[in-house]
Design a protein around this motif. Structure first.
Motif, PDB file in Angstrom:
ATOM      1  N   LYS A  12       0.848  -1.244   0.141  1.00 54.88           N
ATOM      2  CA  LYS A  12      -0.016   0.061   0.030  1.00 54.88           C
ATOM      3  C   LYS A  12       0.704   1.343  -0.218  1.00 54.88           C
ATOM      4  CE  LYS A  12      -4.326  -1.600   2.069  1.00 54.88           C
ATOM      5  NZ  LYS A  12      -5.272  -1.435   3.169  1.00 54.88           N
ATOM      6  N   GLY A  15       2.042   1.626  -3.382  1.00 54.07           N
ATOM      7  CA  GLY A  15       0.810   1.391  -4.471  1.00 54.07           C
ATOM      8  C   GLY A  15       0.148   0.113  -4.155  1.00 54.07           C
ATOM      9  N   GLU A  16      -1.239   0.328  -4.212  1.00 54.09           N
ATOM     10  CA  GLU A  16      -2.087  -0.777  -4.212  1.00 54.09           C
ATOM     11  C   GLU A  16      -2.124  -1.837  -5.382  1.00 54.09           C
ATOM     12  OE1 GLU A  16      -5.696   0.224  -2.736  1.00 54.09           O
ATOM     13  OE2 GLU A  16      -5.250   1.012  -0.895  1.00 54.09           O
ATOM     14  N   THR A  17      -2.202  -1.032  -6.480  1.00 51.73           N
ATOM     15  CA  THR A  17      -2.321  -1.702  -7.921  1.00 51.73           C
ATOM     16  C   THR A  17      -0.872  -1.444  -8.609  1.00 51.73           C
ATOM     17  OG1 THR A  17      -3.118   0.225  -9.013  1.00 51.73           O
ATOM     18  CG2 THR A  17      -4.590  -1.418  -7.997  1.00 51.73           C
ATOM     19  N   ARG A  19      -0.628  -0.275 -11.456  1.00 56.83           N
ATOM     20  CA  ARG A  19      -0.816   1.095 -12.238  1.00 56.83           C
ATOM     21  C   ARG A  19      -0.286   2.296 -11.118  1.00 56.83           C
ATOM     22  NH1 ARG A  19      -3.648   3.725 -16.152  1.00 56.83           N
ATOM     23  NH2 ARG A  19      -4.323   5.855 -15.575  1.00 56.83           N
ATOM     24  N   LYS A  20      -0.904   1.995  -9.843  1.00 53.29           N
ATOM     25  CA  LYS A  20      -0.500   3.179  -8.728  1.00 53.29           C
ATOM     26  C   LYS A  20       0.786   3.052  -8.536  1.00 53.29           C
ATOM     27  CE  LYS A  20      -4.419   4.909  -7.712  1.00 53.29           C
ATOM     28  NZ  LYS A  20      -4.911   6.284  -7.763  1.00 53.29           N
ATOM     29  N   ARG A  21       1.208   1.633  -8.493  1.00 57.59           N
ATOM     30  CA  ARG A  21       3.035   1.914  -8.236  1.00 57.59           C
ATOM     31  C   ARG A  21       3.922   2.454  -9.444  1.00 57.59           C
ATOM     32  NH1 ARG A  21       1.302  -3.002  -6.195  1.00 57.59           N
ATOM     33  NH2 ARG A  21       1.664  -4.105  -7.991  1.00 57.59           N
ATOM     34  N   ASN A  22       3.292   2.138 -10.611  1.00 54.14           N
ATOM     35  CA  ASN A  22       3.993   2.649 -11.900  1.00 54.14           C
ATOM     36  C   ASN A  22       3.702   4.158 -11.552  1.00 54.14           C
ATOM     37  OD1 ASN A  22       4.844   0.312 -12.956  1.00 54.14           O
ATOM     38  ND2 ASN A  22       3.129   0.347 -14.069  1.00 54.14           N
ATOM     39  N   GLU A  23       2.763   4.789 -11.195  1.00 54.88           N
ATOM     40  CA  GLU A  23       2.443   6.225 -11.132  1.00 54.88           C
ATOM     41  C   GLU A  23       3.545   6.770 -10.159  1.00 54.88           C
ATOM     42  OE1 GLU A  23      -1.718   6.998 -10.361  1.00 54.88           O
ATOM     43  OE2 GLU A  23      -2.272   6.631 -12.566  1.00 54.88           O
ATOM     44  N   GLU A  24       3.505   6.147  -9.000  1.00 57.92           N
ATOM     45  CA  GLU A  24       4.343   6.679  -7.927  1.00 57.92           C
ATOM     46  C   GLU A  24       6.006   6.387  -8.398  1.00 57.92           C
ATOM     47  OE1 GLU A  24       3.676   7.848  -5.008  1.00 57.92           O
ATOM     48  OE2 GLU A  24       1.508   7.901  -5.530  1.00 57.92           O
ATOM     49  N   SER A 104       2.472  13.434 -13.710  1.00 55.36           N
ATOM     50  CA  SER A 104       3.604  13.525 -12.697  1.00 55.36           C
ATOM     51  C   SER A 104       4.111  14.945 -12.326  1.00 55.36           C
ATOM     52  CB  SER A 104       4.968  12.831 -13.214  1.00 55.36           C
ATOM     53  OG  SER A 104       5.335  13.204 -14.506  1.00 55.36           O
TER      54      SER A 104
END
Length: 346
Positions: A12, A15-17, A19-24, A104
């Motif tokens: 978490k 990033g939970e998913t 996609r979220k991890r790639n965004e971060e 970003s």
């Protein structure tokens, strides 16, 4: 807490998913680049000190008429179209904002403020706009895109330079009426048309060359209509009989409701015709057509007459998304139509 719970808690944070991890991950990469890039400078955006990246922009896109820059800032910086940026002791105006597909950071295009315009907001108290500082503006000569002359009567040509002015959309700039006179580089111009739609955040005025009047214009302060008639010299003029015969006053012309008709979305490589029509669909005679844009025109003018103008959109993908305007003048009234350039197919 079980090992699985600890693992999910750690995920978490990242990033939970996926996609979220790639965004971060993308945001962290930007933060690392922003912290170490050589073109990051201290600046002031709308009065707030901050840091931003300034990148050069190709001058071939605007015929070398201005020194455009890209402005890159983190997402937590408040900035938008119409913002003023002070950088290296010079003032810049934000013209466009790029909507990032991967949010970003923020990227905008700025243009150098080449003039400051001043006018009175209270003629009795002699109050100058923006607390006496005037408003920074980017001004471009539009005579390149017009005939450049007008006619007195039917035969006498007069100089008729036009200026396109872009400044921040504020209550003060919105209050400027058609007919307001302003100084630009020592010459007086009169507002013919105001556009608040084509570029949200900016006001665009089209100004027509006028004559300086030392009786009412303050040349030293470069503020037109500074005095009322006779106020400058404070001399009371007595009414004296005149031998000049009175000239009969012509009845006012009946106003005709009209608009420019034509598509508002133009495809690359296609030709389009725009006509001046009244509310009943009849042709209306235009005394002048004015085409222009703050950037390079995305189309060629094929032909024009008193009723219509034909354009051909340049077949260049770089113009997709750009908005240009076509204006017509009928009985000293100017109206325009905003045209957005779209893809050739699809």
């Amino acid at each position: 807490m079980s090992y699985a719970d600890l693992y999910r808690k750690r995920l978490k944070v990242l990033g939970e998913t996926t996609r979220k991890r790639n965004e971060e991950r993308q945001k962290r990469q930007f933060d690392l680049w922003f912290a170490n890039t050589l073109d990051k400078w201290d600046c002031v955006i709308d009065g707030v000190p901050t840091q931003a990246v300034f990148q050069d922009h190709s001058q071939s896109n605007n015929k070398d008429l201005s020194d455009d820059k890209y402005l890159i800032v983190p997402n937590d910086v408040t900035v938008g179209v119409g913002s003023y940026v002070m950088w290296q002791d010079e003032e810049w105006l934000v013209f466009t904002e790029e909507h990032k597909t991967i949010p970003s950071h923020q990227q905008l295009k700025i243009r150098h403020v080449n003039r400051r315009l001043k006018w009175l907001t209270d003629s009795k108290k002699k109050t100058i706009c923006n607390d006496g500082r005037g408003w920074g503006a980017y001004i471009q000569n539009q005579t390149l895109y017009t005939l450049g002359v007008s006619f007195a009567g039917e035969h006498i040509p007069l100089a008729n330079a036009k200026m396109s002015v872009f400044t921040k959309d504020t209550p003060e700039t919105r209050s400027v009426q058609v007919g307001t006179r302003m100084f630009i580089a020592g010459q007086v111009y009169k507002v013919e048309f105001a556009d608040y739609v084509s570029r949200i955040g900016l006001v665009n005025w089209l100004l027509d060359e006028d004559t300086k009047n030392p009786e009412i214009d303050n040349v030293e302060l470069e503020i037109a209509d500074y005095w009322t008639s006779g106020e400058h010299h404070n001399d009371e003029q007595k009414d004296t009989p005149s031998d000049t015969p009175s000239v009969p006053v012509e009845p006012p012309k009946q106003e005709v409701e009209w608009n420019i008709e034509g598509t508002v979305k133009a495809r690359l490589g296609h030709s389009y015709t725009y006509s001046v029509k009244d509310s009943n669909g009849n042709d209306v005679e235009a005394s002048e057509w004015i085409v222009g844009d703050i950037e390079t025109l995305p189309f060629y003018v094929g032909s024009k007459d008193t009723h219509s103008i034909t354009i051909t959109v340049k077949d260049d993908f770089r113009y997709v998304g750009q908005t240009a305007t076509i204006a017509a003048k009928v009985d000293d009234v100017i109206k325009n139509i905003a045209i957005k350039i779209i893809k050739k197919f699809g």
